[in-house]
Design a protein around this motif. Sequence first.
Motif, PDB file in Angstrom:
ATOM      1  N   GLY A 119       0.822  -1.193   0.000  1.00 48.54           N
ATOM      2  CA  GLY A 119       0.000   0.000   0.000  1.00 48.54           C
ATOM      3  C   GLY A 119       0.857   1.244   0.000  1.00 48.54           C
ATOM      4  O   GLY A 119       2.006   1.238  -0.426  1.00 48.54           O
ATOM      5  N   ALA A 120       0.282   2.350   0.484  1.00 45.94           N
ATOM      6  CA  ALA A 120       0.978   3.627   0.487  1.00 45.94           C
ATOM      7  C   ALA A 120       1.435   3.969   1.895  1.00 45.94           C
ATOM      8  O   ALA A 120       0.711   3.740   2.864  1.00 45.94           O
ATOM      9  CB  ALA A 120       0.051   4.715  -0.046  1.00 45.94           C
ATOM     10  N   ALA A 121       2.635   4.524   2.011  1.00 46.30           N
ATOM     11  CA  ALA A 121       3.151   4.959   3.311  1.00 46.30           C
ATOM     12  C   ALA A 121       3.670   6.381   3.171  1.00 46.30           C
ATOM     13  O   ALA A 121       4.250   6.746   2.151  1.00 46.30           O
ATOM     14  CB  ALA A 121       4.261   4.027   3.784  1.00 46.30           C
ATOM     15  N   GLU A 137      -1.567   3.210   4.416  1.00 46.57           N
ATOM     16  CA  GLU A 137      -2.904   2.958   3.870  1.00 46.57           C
ATOM     17  C   GLU A 137      -2.819   1.820   2.877  1.00 46.57           C
ATOM     18  O   GLU A 137      -1.984   1.835   1.959  1.00 46.57           O
ATOM     19  CB  GLU A 137      -3.445   4.221   3.197  1.00 46.57           C
ATOM     20  N   ALA A 138      -3.657   0.783   3.043  1.00 43.97           N
ATOM     21  CA  ALA A 138      -3.598  -0.386   2.163  1.00 43.97           C
ATOM     22  C   ALA A 138      -4.891  -1.180   2.286  1.00 43.97           C
ATOM     23  O   ALA A 138      -5.753  -0.887   3.113  1.00 43.97           O
ATOM     24  CB  ALA A 138      -2.399  -1.259   2.508  1.00 43.97           C
ATOM     25  N   ASP A 139      -5.018  -2.217   1.441  1.00 43.45           N
ATOM     26  CA  ASP A 139      -6.158  -3.129   1.521  1.00 43.45           C
ATOM     27  C   ASP A 139      -5.677  -4.570   1.386  1.00 43.45           C
ATOM     28  O   ASP A 139      -6.369  -5.427   0.848  1.00 43.45           O
ATOM     29  CB  ASP A 139      -7.206  -2.795   0.459  1.00 43.45           C
ATOM     30  N   VAL A 140      -4.478  -4.826   1.896  1.00 39.26           N
ATOM     31  CA  VAL A 140      -3.872  -6.156   1.793  1.00 39.26           C
ATOM     32  C   VAL A 140      -4.698  -7.154   2.607  1.00 39.26           C
ATOM     33  O   VAL A 140      -4.957  -6.944   3.793  1.00 39.26           O
ATOM     34  CB  VAL A 140      -2.419  -6.131   2.321  1.00 39.26           C
ATOM     35  N   CYS A 141      -5.118  -8.251   1.981  1.00 39.04           N
ATOM     36  CA  CYS A 141      -5.990  -9.211   2.662  1.00 39.04           C
ATOM     37  C   CYS A 141      -5.273 -10.526   2.992  1.00 39.04           C
ATOM     38  O   CYS A 141      -5.895 -11.440   3.541  1.00 39.04           O
ATOM     39  CB  CYS A 141      -7.245  -9.486   1.838  1.00 39.04           C
ATOM     40  N   GLY A 161     -10.055  -1.645   9.459  1.00 36.56           N
ATOM     41  CA  GLY A 161      -9.675  -2.567  10.527  1.00 36.56           C
ATOM     42  C   GLY A 161      -8.574  -3.492  10.063  1.00 36.56           C
ATOM     43  O   GLY A 161      -8.417  -3.741   8.860  1.00 36.56           O
ATOM     44  N   ILE A 162      -7.795  -4.000  10.997  1.00 36.73           N
ATOM     45  CA  ILE A 162      -6.694  -4.905  10.668  1.00 36.73           C
ATOM     46  C   ILE A 162      -6.644  -6.063  11.656  1.00 36.73           C
ATOM     47  O   ILE A 162      -7.200  -5.991  12.764  1.00 36.73           O
ATOM     48  CB  ILE A 162      -5.318  -4.198  10.701  1.00 36.73           C
ATOM     49  N   ARG A 163      -6.004  -7.124  11.239  1.00 38.17           N
ATOM     50  CA  ARG A 163      -5.570  -8.187  12.145  1.00 38.17           C
ATOM     51  C   ARG A 163      -4.058  -8.059  12.248  1.00 38.17           C
ATOM     52  O   ARG A 163      -3.359  -8.040  11.235  1.00 38.17           O
ATOM     53  CB  ARG A 163      -5.962  -9.557  11.631  1.00 38.17           C
ATOM     54  N   TRP A 190      -2.674  -7.182   8.403  1.00 38.81           N
ATOM     55  CA  TRP A 190      -3.399  -7.260   7.148  1.00 38.81           C
ATOM     56  C   TRP A 190      -4.888  -7.038   7.431  1.00 38.81           C
ATOM     57  O   TRP A 190      -5.322  -6.998   8.582  1.00 38.81           O
ATOM     58  CB  TRP A 190      -3.167  -8.616   6.470  1.00 38.81           C
ATOM     59  N   SER A 191      -5.680  -6.881   6.348  1.00 37.96           N
ATOM     60  CA  SER A 191      -7.125  -6.723   6.453  1.00 37.96           C
ATOM     61  C   SER A 191      -7.779  -8.079   6.227  1.00 37.96           C
ATOM     62  O   SER A 191      -7.691  -8.620   5.124  1.00 37.96           O
ATOM     63  CB  SER A 191      -7.638  -5.715   5.423  1.00 37.96           C
TER      64      SER A 191
END
Length: 209
Positions: A119-121, A137-141, A161-163, A190-191
């Motif tokens: 994602g973006a940092a 900011e990211a949407d890594v699953c 939200g994240i784990r 990750w998400s």
Amino acid sequence: MRDAPVAVPAPVAVSAAGESVDEDAAGRRLGARIREIRTARRLTLVQLAAATELSHPFLSQLERGLAQPSLASLRRIAVALETSPIELIAASDPTADAPGTIEVQRAGDGVLPEGFAAGAARMLAHGARAFHPLVVEADVCEPGERYTHNDEEFVYVVSGGIRIELDDQSFDLAEGDSLYYPGGTTHRWWSPDGTRYRLLVVKSAGRAR
């Protein structure tokens, strides 16, 4: 194909007297910080070369400010030195040796090179600060690479939200939740459902033990 050398956009830095800060010698600052941590870890250049699979001559030139690392090389060096790429990047910033500066960040300043993180940092403060804040900011699953570094770290979930997995524990964090963990903790996040998340991450300015 070789990665492009690391280049981080500099923020607007103003001295206490209101003067612009000189932005020269970033390469020498980065090299000096790598050498400082390496010697504190009691590692020779040969040992660091073996740990990173980078050549001894390249690392020697890097420490003298005569070479620029790719992002991939910087990550290898950070892992071998038990620190984080963010600390090494921050050390190369021109404000690093300008004490007493006031730093103004505008939207879009301080974006880290692509590939620093999923994602973006974006770095929110540079130089020799007591802490290094950034926005991720990211949407890594899917769980990715695990990281361990000497920095303490604080994570606040701005949205989504994240784990987050810490050593052998895992925690689910929602918007407004936060978490702190000490240096030396293996971690990744990750998400779980692929929802985009936005985090405020604050790292301590870790020093060699």
